[in-house]
Design a protein around this motif. Structure first.
Motif, PDB file in Angstrom:
ATOM      1  N   THR A 104      15.162 -36.268  25.414  1.00 33.04           N
ATOM      2  CA  THR A 104      13.817 -36.777  25.661  1.00 33.04           C
ATOM      3  C   THR A 104      13.110 -36.015  26.770  1.00 33.04           C
ATOM      4  O   THR A 104      11.959 -36.299  27.070  1.00 33.04           O
ATOM      5  CB  THR A 104      13.857 -38.275  26.021  1.00 33.04           C
ATOM      6  OG1 THR A 104      14.651 -38.441  27.199  1.00 33.04           O
ATOM      7  CG2 THR A 104      14.436 -39.090  24.885  1.00 33.04           C
ATOM      8  N   GLY A 105      13.804 -35.059  27.365  1.00 31.71           N
ATOM      9  CA  GLY A 105      13.190 -34.234  28.395  1.00 31.71           C
ATOM     10  C   GLY A 105      12.664 -32.948  27.800  1.00 31.71           C
ATOM     11  O   GLY A 105      12.240 -32.900  26.653  1.00 31.71           O
ATOM     12  N   THR A 106      12.706 -31.894  28.595  1.00 35.90           N
ATOM     13  CA  THR A 106      12.263 -30.581  28.133  1.00 35.90           C
ATOM     14  C   THR A 106      13.486 -29.682  28.005  1.00 35.90           C
ATOM     15  O   THR A 106      14.600 -30.072  28.357  1.00 35.90           O
ATOM     16  CB  THR A 106      11.265 -29.967  29.126  1.00 35.90           C
ATOM     17  OG1 THR A 106      11.923 -29.783  30.388  1.00 35.90           O
ATOM     18  CG2 THR A 106      10.040 -30.850  29.309  1.00 35.90           C
ATOM     19  N   GLU A 107      13.275 -28.480  27.542  1.00 32.56           N
ATOM     20  CA  GLU A 107      14.383 -27.531  27.440  1.00 32.56           C
ATOM     21  C   GLU A 107      14.959 -27.216  28.819  1.00 32.56           C
ATOM     22  O   GLU A 107      16.151 -27.044  28.980  1.00 32.56           O
ATOM     23  CB  GLU A 107      13.920 -26.241  26.755  1.00 32.56           C
ATOM     24  CG  GLU A 107      13.967 -26.293  25.258  1.00 32.56           C
ATOM     25  CD  GLU A 107      15.359 -26.586  24.719  1.00 32.56           C
ATOM     26  OE1 GLU A 107      16.342 -25.955  25.169  1.00 32.56           O
ATOM     27  OE2 GLU A 107      15.473 -27.462  23.848  1.00 32.56           O
ATOM     28  N   ARG A 108      14.078 -27.139  29.806  1.00 29.44           N
ATOM     29  CA  ARG A 108      14.514 -26.782  31.154  1.00 29.44           C
ATOM     30  C   ARG A 108      15.202 -27.938  31.862  1.00 29.44           C
ATOM     31  O   ARG A 108      16.212 -27.772  32.519  1.00 29.44           O
ATOM     32  CB  ARG A 108      13.304 -26.309  31.952  1.00 29.44           C
ATOM     33  CG  ARG A 108      13.701 -25.437  33.103  1.00 29.44           C
ATOM     34  CD  ARG A 108      12.518 -24.762  33.739  1.00 29.44           C
ATOM     35  NE  ARG A 108      12.512 -25.149  35.120  1.00 29.44           N
ATOM     36  CZ  ARG A 108      11.464 -25.510  35.808  1.00 29.44           C
ATOM     37  NH1 ARG A 108      10.294 -25.512  35.255  1.00 29.44           N
ATOM     38  NH2 ARG A 108      11.558 -25.848  37.053  1.00 29.44           N
ATOM     39  N   SER A 109      14.633 -29.116  31.757  1.00 27.44           N
ATOM     40  CA  SER A 109      15.244 -30.286  32.388  1.00 27.44           C
ATOM     41  C   SER A 109      15.594 -31.290  31.294  1.00 27.44           C
ATOM     42  O   SER A 109      14.817 -32.159  30.947  1.00 27.44           O
ATOM     43  CB  SER A 109      14.288 -30.900  33.412  1.00 27.44           C
ATOM     44  OG  SER A 109      13.126 -31.362  32.772  1.00 27.44           O
ATOM     45  N   LYS A 110      16.782 -31.131  30.773  1.00 27.75           N
ATOM     46  CA  LYS A 110      17.227 -31.963  29.667  1.00 27.75           C
ATOM     47  C   LYS A 110      17.515 -33.387  30.136  1.00 27.75           C
ATOM     48  O   LYS A 110      17.983 -33.598  31.241  1.00 27.75           O
ATOM     49  CB  LYS A 110      18.472 -31.374  29.022  1.00 27.75           C
ATOM     50  CG  LYS A 110      18.209 -30.054  28.357  1.00 27.75           C
ATOM     51  CD  LYS A 110      19.421 -29.569  27.628  1.00 27.75           C
ATOM     52  CE  LYS A 110      19.116 -28.220  27.055  1.00 27.75           C
ATOM     53  NZ  LYS A 110      19.350 -28.081  25.691  1.00 27.75           N
TER      54      LYS A 110
END
Length: 173
Positions: A104-110
C-alpha cells in the motif's frame, strides 16, 4: 491527515466562519436591517465559504473517528466501511474472496500488509487491510467464502453469534 490536525482545522475554520458571520449580523443590526449595505461583502463571502468548509471539516473528523471500519456482512450484501467511503456489494455480485499481501506504499517506501481481496463478477477488486478488519484476514476471508458458497445459510448473518457458530461447526467437521 491525523485526527488532531483534522480537529484543529475544524476548530480554526469554524471560528473564522463564526467571526465573519458575527460581523455581518452586527452590521445588519446596526444598519436597520439593510443586509447588503450593513457589512462588507467580504464578511458575507468569508462567512459562507468558511461555513461550508467548517461543515466539511467536522464531517471528515466524524468519519475519521468513527469506530465501524471494516466489513459488514448482512444476509443480502457485504459492506466495506472505510474512513472516507462506504461501499456495498450484493452477494450475487461477488466472485471470490481470498487473502492477499498488498504493497500500500510506494516502490521506495514499501508498506506490505495482508488484505482480504474481494473480487466481483464485473472485475472490480476491493482490498480491505487487516488494520481495518480488526481481525485475522485469513479467518475473515474464510468466513466470507463460506457464506458466498452457501447462499441458503446467509440468513444466519442477521445474528452474528449463529453465523459464527455455523461457520465454526462447518470448519470442525
Amino acid at each position: 491527515m491525523s485526527v488532531s490536525a483534522t480537529m484543529g482545522l475544524a476548530l480554526i475554520v469554524t471560528s473564522i466562519g463564526a467571526y465573519s458571520l458575527c460581523i455581518a449580523i452586527a452590521g445588519v443590526l446596526e444598519n436597520d436591517g439593510n443586509v447588503w449595505g450593513a457589512a462588507p461583502r467580504s464578511a458575507w463571502i468569508l462567512g459562507a465559504a468558511f461555513g461550508g468548509m467548517s461543515f466539511y471539516a467536522w464531517r471528515v473528523l466524524y468519519r475519521t473517528t468513527r469506530a465501524n471500519f471494516g466489513l459488514r456482512l448482512t444476509p443480502d450484501r457485504v459492506g466495506v466501511c472505510r474512513i472516507y467511503t462506504d461501499e456495498f456489494v450484493y452477494w450475487e455480485q461477488l466472485k471470490r474472496v481470498a487473502v492477499e499481501v498488498v504493497n500500500t506504499g510506494t516502490e521506495r517506501s514499501k508498506r506490505v500488509v495482508p488484505c482480504v481481496r474481494i473480487e466481483t463478477r464485473n472485475g472490480q477488486v476491493i482490498h480491505v487491510e487487516a488494520a481495518e478488519l480488526g481481525s485475522d484476514p485469513n479467518v475473515v476471508a474464510a468466513l466470507m467464502q463460506f457464506y458466498l458458497e452457501r447462499p441458503q445459510d446467509r440468513e444466519l448473518l442477521a445474528d452474528p453469534e449463529k453465523a459464527i457458530r455455523r461457520f465454526s461447526d462447518a470448519q470442525s467437521q
